[in-house]
Design a protein around this motif. Structure first.
Motif, PDB file in Angstrom:
ATOM      1  N   LEU A  47       0.851  -1.197   0.000  1.00  0.00           N
ATOM      2  CA  LEU A  47       0.000   0.000   0.000  1.00  0.00           C
ATOM      3  C   LEU A  47       0.883   1.242   0.000  1.00  0.00           C
ATOM      4  CD1 LEU A  47      -2.618  -0.859   2.797  1.00  0.00           C
ATOM      5  CD2 LEU A  47      -2.815  -1.243   0.348  1.00  0.00           C
ATOM      6  N   ILE A 113      -0.708  -0.481  -4.499  1.00  0.00           N
ATOM      7  CA  ILE A 113      -2.080  -0.004  -4.300  1.00  0.00           C
ATOM      8  C   ILE A 113      -2.020   1.430  -3.800  1.00  0.00           C
ATOM      9  CG2 ILE A 113      -4.248  -0.358  -3.075  1.00  0.00           C
ATOM     10  CD1 ILE A 113      -3.388  -3.343  -2.819  1.00  0.00           C
ATOM     11  N   GLY A 138      -6.670   2.133  -5.165  1.00  0.00           N
ATOM     12  CA  GLY A 138      -7.533   1.484  -4.187  1.00  0.00           C
ATOM     13  C   GLY A 138      -8.699   2.394  -3.843  1.00  0.00           C
ATOM     14  N   LEU A 145     -10.223  -0.316   3.077  1.00  0.00           N
ATOM     15  CA  LEU A 145      -9.077  -1.123   2.637  1.00  0.00           C
ATOM     16  C   LEU A 145      -9.256  -2.626   2.880  1.00  0.00           C
ATOM     17  CD1 LEU A 145      -5.986   1.139   3.446  1.00  0.00           C
ATOM     18  CD2 LEU A 145      -6.600   0.198   1.206  1.00  0.00           C
ATOM     19  N   TYR A 148     -11.544  -3.947   0.307  1.00  0.00           N
ATOM     20  CA  TYR A 148     -10.889  -3.856  -1.003  1.00  0.00           C
ATOM     21  C   TYR A 148      -9.873  -4.987  -1.176  1.00  0.00           C
ATOM     22  CZ  TYR A 148      -7.732  -2.173  -4.658  1.00  0.00           C
ATOM     23  OH  TYR A 148      -6.944  -2.085  -5.777  1.00  0.00           O
ATOM     24  N   ALA A 154     -12.492  -2.107  -6.055  1.00  0.00           N
ATOM     25  CA  ALA A 154     -13.316  -1.155  -5.312  1.00  0.00           C
ATOM     26  C   ALA A 154     -14.644  -0.984  -6.025  1.00  0.00           C
ATOM     27  CB  ALA A 154     -12.599   0.185  -5.207  1.00  0.00           C
TER      28      ALA A 154
END
Lengths: 326, 97
Positions: A47, A113, A138, A145, A148, A154
């Motif tokens: 992330l 992401i 994302g 999150l 997701y 999403a």
């Protein structure tokens, strides 16, 4: 490599309170780089977020029980969306942090992401070329999150920005706390102006009338910086200066009814105008905190709102100064 | 965005259908969900919902989208400072956010 806890400590929470109330707004940041959440391995997702500590805290606390990598890029301690707008959260910066952290040696996949709201700064298509990683957007909110990550995509709701009552309420303290310096200066000036009388200067009048003006300021702040954000979707008009003016005039009417005893007509009118104008200005400033006002729109409404606000403020001061002489 | 509308016919958002290749990037990144894809081309369904964040234009691979390029946030302090800067002929000091 540093591992981040997915629970906030009391220091983190104090820090959150401090930034949310404007005490340390521009220096709440983390060292950029790669961090672990849980026990990530080569297959764990990566992330990306900015280095505003409030952003990192929000992300990590949503991800308890997950094992992943968190790449924190240098946005100078600014939130994701604003940093995207300012150009600090960019494809070049993400690529730089990817290379600098040696991410390619730690993971088997080549996917990042990104927060959806960094899309105004990050051209995702450039990332592949710049660092070999594919950028995917994302959800908007960190809260989404886990969902997701489970689904791998999403949905429309996750991709739509919202401005719920709680999201508006949390913005109020900082708006008010950023005002206190101006307020202190204004109050000092008001005491001086309030004392001007046919006898040149009256201390008693300065204190009495100065206090009334200070209280009027409180009423204006309540209308423009507290009630306007809270009641935003239900207030008439689309332009914020009008929303604020409506609430300000209402607050002004209540104020002169409650606190107007013993005041001259000119003074009552001055207070009404002052509260209306100030509330209108404060409401207009709240455009900067909303997720739906365009820059073109704000500029347009300011060309109408500012003359109203400057006009009412000047007229109010004039009436206030003139009142003792009639 | 439910419950909120800002000024109509104000935001600057243009889509050049000739250039559009229908990749769908704008549909994905728009936080106000104002694009659709029809017959391999993106279409603006609600231009008045645009807040000029610029995400669509930034992620359009063929420069088919144009958004008000005046960067900086839609905030009053920023605009006042940039107007003051123009009047005083100085560099604007942004808005502090």
């Amino acid at each position: 490599m540093a591992r981040l806890a997915t629970r906030l400590s009391w220091r983190d929470r104090l820090g959150t309170i401090a930034v949310r109330s404007g005490l340390r707004r521009n220096s709440y940041l983390m060292v950029p780089g790669l961090y672990c959440l849980g026990e990530p391995d080569g297959n764990s997702p990566v992330l990306v977020t900015g280095n505003y500590k409030l952003s990192v805290d929000t992300v990590r606390q949503e991800l308890a029980g997950h094992h992943l990598w968190l790449l924190v890029v240098d946005t100078r301690g600014i939130n994701v969306w604003c940093a995207g707008g300012k150009g600090t959260f960019s494809a070049a910066e993400v690529a730089y942090q990817v290379q600098n952290s040696g991410l390619a040696q730690l993971v088997n996949h080549r996917q990042l992401i990104l927060p959806q709201l960094s899309a105004n700064g990050v051209r995702a298509g450039e990332l592949k070329k710049l660092c070999g990683f594919l950028g995917r957007f994302g959800p908007i909110l960190a809260t989404d999150l886990p969902e997701y990550l489970r689904r791998g995509e999403a949905d429309e709701a996750m991709r739509s920005v919202t401005f719920r009552l709680s999201e508006r309420a949390v913005l109020i303290p900082v708006e008010i706390c950023l005002l206190w310096k101006k307020l202190l200066l204004a109050s000092l000036l008001f005491f001086l102006l309030s004392g001007i009388s046919p006898e040149f200067f009256t201390v008693e009048a300065a204190l009495r009338r100065g206090t009334t003006l200070a209280l009027a300021n409180a009423a204006a702040i309540f209308a423009g910086a507290i009630a306007t954000p809270l009641l935003l979707p239900w207030l008439p008009f689309r332009q914020f200066w009008l929303k604020g003016a409506v609430l300000g005039l209402l607050a002004g009417l209540i104020f002169v009814t409650v606190a107007g005893e013993g005041l001259a007509r000119l003074e009552l009118l001055a207070l009404l105008l002052w509260i209306g104008g100030c509330a209108s200005y404060l409401a207009m400033c709240f455009t900067g905190s909303t997720p739906y006002t365009s820059l073109s729109g704000v500029a347009k409404e300011m060309r109408r709102g500012l003359p109203f606000q400057i006009g009412t403020a000047l007229l109010a001061l004039l009436l206030w100064l003139a009142a003792p002489f009639f | 965005m439910q419950g909120y509308r800002y000024l109509d016919d104000t935001a600057i958002l243009r889509l050049d259908a000739e250039k559009c290749i229908g990749c769908g990037n704008c549909l994905e990144v728009c936080p106000h969900r104002l694009f659709t894809l029809n017959d391999g081309k993106a279409r603006i369904t609600d231009g008045n919902a645009c807040m000029e964040c610029g995400a669509c234009a930034r992620n359009c691979p063929v420069e088919a989208l144009f958004v008000n390029p005046d960067d900086g946030c839609g905030c009053a302090h920023y605009i006042i400072n940039s107007w003051l800067a123009r009047v005083l002929n100085k560099q604007s000091n942004g808005c502090g956010c």
